[in-house]
Design an enzyme around this catalytic site. Structure first.
Site, PDB file in Angstrom:
ATOM      1  N   ASP A   1       0.875  -1.062  -0.051  1.00 15.03           N
ATOM      2  CA  ASP A   1       0.047   0.093  -0.093  1.00 15.03           C
ATOM      3  C   ASP A   1       0.954   1.316  -0.050  1.00 15.03           C
ATOM      4  O   ASP A   1       0.891   2.262   0.833  1.00 15.03           O
ATOM      5  CB  ASP A   1      -1.027  -0.010   1.334  1.00 15.03           C
ATOM      6  CG  ASP A   1      -0.283  -0.058   2.569  1.00 15.03           C
ATOM      7  OD1 ASP A   1      -1.118   0.498   3.571  1.00 15.03           O
ATOM      8  OD2 ASP A   1       1.002  -0.486   2.674  1.00 15.03           O
TER       9      ASP A   1
ATOM     10  N   ASP B   1       7.114   3.690   3.302  1.00 15.35           N
ATOM     11  CA  ASP B   1       8.031   2.533   3.461  1.00 15.35           C
ATOM     12  C   ASP B   1       7.954   1.301   2.438  1.00 15.35           C
ATOM     13  O   ASP B   1       8.754   0.660   2.126  1.00 15.35           O
ATOM     14  CB  ASP B   1       8.209   2.094   4.957  1.00 15.35           C
ATOM     15  CG  ASP B   1       6.642   1.724   5.481  1.00 15.35           C
ATOM     16  OD1 ASP B   1       5.660   2.206   4.839  1.00 15.35           O
ATOM     17  OD2 ASP B   1       6.578   0.923   6.347  1.00 15.35           O
ATOM     18  N   ASP B   2       6.622   1.402   1.958  1.00 14.47           N
ATOM     19  CA  ASP B   2       6.229   0.228   0.915  1.00 14.47           C
ATOM     20  C   ASP B   2       7.236   0.745  -0.245  1.00 14.47           C
ATOM     21  O   ASP B   2       7.597  -0.119  -0.915  1.00 14.47           O
ATOM     22  CB  ASP B   2       4.797   0.531   0.578  1.00 14.47           C
ATOM     23  CG  ASP B   2       3.844   0.206   1.645  1.00 14.47           C
ATOM     24  OD1 ASP B   2       3.889   1.003   2.392  1.00 14.47           O
ATOM     25  OD2 ASP B   2       3.479  -0.934   1.741  1.00 14.47           O
TER      26      ASP B   2
ATOM     27  N   ASN C   1       0.325   0.762  17.040  1.00 13.68           N
ATOM     28  CA  ASN C   1       0.553   1.986  16.441  1.00 13.68           C
ATOM     29  C   ASN C   1      -0.743   2.716  16.096  1.00 13.68           C
ATOM     30  O   ASN C   1      -0.765   4.010  16.236  1.00 13.68           O
ATOM     31  CB  ASN C   1       1.745   2.270  15.558  1.00 13.68           C
ATOM     32  CG  ASN C   1       1.380   1.416  14.080  1.00 13.68           C
ATOM     33  OD1 ASN C   1       0.412   0.429  14.055  1.00 13.68           O
ATOM     34  ND2 ASN C   1       2.351   1.385  13.113  1.00 13.68           N
TER      35      ASN C   1
ATOM     36  N   GLU D   1      -1.248  -2.922  15.656  1.00 13.72           N
ATOM     37  CA  GLU D   1      -0.544  -2.134  14.358  1.00 13.72           C
ATOM     38  C   GLU D   1      -1.321  -1.963  13.226  1.00 13.72           C
ATOM     39  O   GLU D   1      -2.526  -2.614  13.081  1.00 13.72           O
ATOM     40  CB  GLU D   1       0.470  -3.056  14.111  1.00 13.72           C
ATOM     41  CG  GLU D   1       1.558  -2.939  13.084  1.00 13.72           C
ATOM     42  CD  GLU D   1       0.845  -3.106  11.654  1.00 13.72           C
ATOM     43  OE1 GLU D   1       0.106  -4.137  11.494  1.00 13.72           O
ATOM     44  OE2 GLU D   1       0.993  -2.367  10.474  1.00 13.72           O
TER      45      GLU D   1
ATOM     46  N   ASP E   1       8.429  -1.788   6.094  1.00 13.85           N
ATOM     47  CA  ASP E   1       8.251  -2.549   5.102  1.00 13.85           C
ATOM     48  C   ASP E   1       9.623  -3.098   4.493  1.00 13.85           C
ATOM     49  O   ASP E   1       9.572  -4.206   3.955  1.00 13.85           O
ATOM     50  CB  ASP E   1       7.276  -2.071   4.260  1.00 13.85           C
ATOM     51  CG  ASP E   1       5.958  -1.496   4.462  1.00 13.85           C
ATOM     52  OD1 ASP E   1       5.334  -0.793   4.114  1.00 13.85           O
ATOM     53  OD2 ASP E   1       5.467  -2.283   5.498  1.00 13.85           O
TER      54      ASP E   1
END
Ligand code: RIB
Ligand code: CA
Length: 310
Positions: free
Chosen positions: A11, A15-16, A159, A165, A236
């Site tokens: 997604d 970080d992806d 988070n 998460e 990720d």
């Protein structure tokens, strides 16, 4: 040695995007398909980001298929406050020329695994909606995958909420299906990924990689600084790095059950390291110095190749 083949269901997402870069840059890896899901931002934005990253980074031959825009049952969540409304923070890439495959992400996952049983790893770094739908449509994928790795969950705090998460919180029912499917889930959760923090020192090393570091990598890795850690966890990226550098991770087997009915705990990954019926392998410790040396080295390869080709 033959490259490690992977499908990345994602997604993008700051970080992806960095995980996609690593999957493309490391010659030990062969990205065979990218599938997108609604999560950090809308499916329209995650898919546009995947298509733009594909052309900007140069993995144009890899098919991209769009998947689920909303969770199985619940209303969609997002993390726009972290990733920005568009999903890549301050980064704006040239519009993609090519578009998505005509087939749904779930179909691309099933077909890719069916056509090469035992040889392709499935990595999921967003909500698990596409994976759950693929399992319902074709349960045999648990036998066809070489391994199944997720960024998601936590055996301590969350988070999205104190208990959950984001990837699991976004679609707890999908995660419940995924963890009950009968395969081993490599669950790379926050306890691990909070050891992979892009601090200012790391960000400076990113900027030394050349234009790609200055224009893409560092901006993606520093857009949202967690006040608790003083940097941004590249969550990720850990999931992709696990495939090529498992020696950087210390893991424990556990039984992971997903809370789906709690008012305050929905999406919690209840992790029992003492279970006699484990369904997950949970990396708990990261060699952070080794991780950054590896990842920055591979990103440097991509940056150098790009400066030559541009
Ligand atoms: O909780 C972190 C996870 O949620 C990462 O995958 C990030 O991209 C967001 O999707
Ligand atoms: Ca993600």
């Amino acid at each position: 040695m033959a490259p490690i083949k992977l499908i990345l269901d994602c997604d993008p997402g700051l970080d992806d995007a960095l995980a996609l870069l690593l999957a493309h840059a490391d010659e030990a890896l062969e990205l065979v398909a990218v599938t997108t899901v609604g999560g950090n931002v809308t499916l329209e934005n995650t898919t546009r980001n995947a298509l733009e990253l594909r052309e900007y980074l140069g993995f144009d031959h890899v098919p991209v298929a769009a998947g689920a825009s909303v969770p199985l049952l619940r209303a969609a969540e997002n993390a726009e406050h972290v990733h920005g409304k568009e999903g890549l923070g301050s980064v704006r890439l040239p519009a993609a020329v090519n578009t998505v495959e005509s087939i749904h992400a779930v179909e691309l996952i099933i077909q890719t695994l069916r056509d090469a049983p035992g040889t392709v790893h499935l990595v999921a770094t967003g909500p698990l909606t596409n994976i759950a739908l693929a399992l319902k449509k074709e349960p045999k994928i648990i036998d066809w995958v070489a391994s199944f790795v997720i960024m998601g969950g936590s055996f301590t705090r969350g988070n999205a909420t104190p208990a959950a998460e984001f990837n699991i919180f976004a679609d707890p029912e999908a995660a419940e299906i995924v963890f009950a499917a009968g395969w081993e889930v490599v669950m790379i959760g926050l306890d691990l990924t909070h050891q992979a923090i892009a601090t200012e020192e790391i960000a400076e090393r990113m900027r030394q990689l050349g234009p790609l570091g200055v224009d893409l990598i560092a901006p993606l890795a520093t857009f949202w600084i967690d006040p608790k850690t003083g940097g941004q966890a590249v969550h990720d990226v850990c999931a992709v790095a696990y495939l090529t550098r498992p020696e950087l991770f210390e893991s424990k087997r556990a039984r992971v059950e997903i809370e789906t009915s709690g008012t305050f705990t929905a999406g919690m990954t209840v992790t029992d390291f003492d279970s006699s019926t484990p369904n997950a392998l949970v990396p708990v410790t990261l060699d952070a110095a080794g991780f950054w040396d590896y990842v920055l080295g591979e990103w440097h390869r991509a940056a150098s190749a790009r400066s030559v080709s541009v």
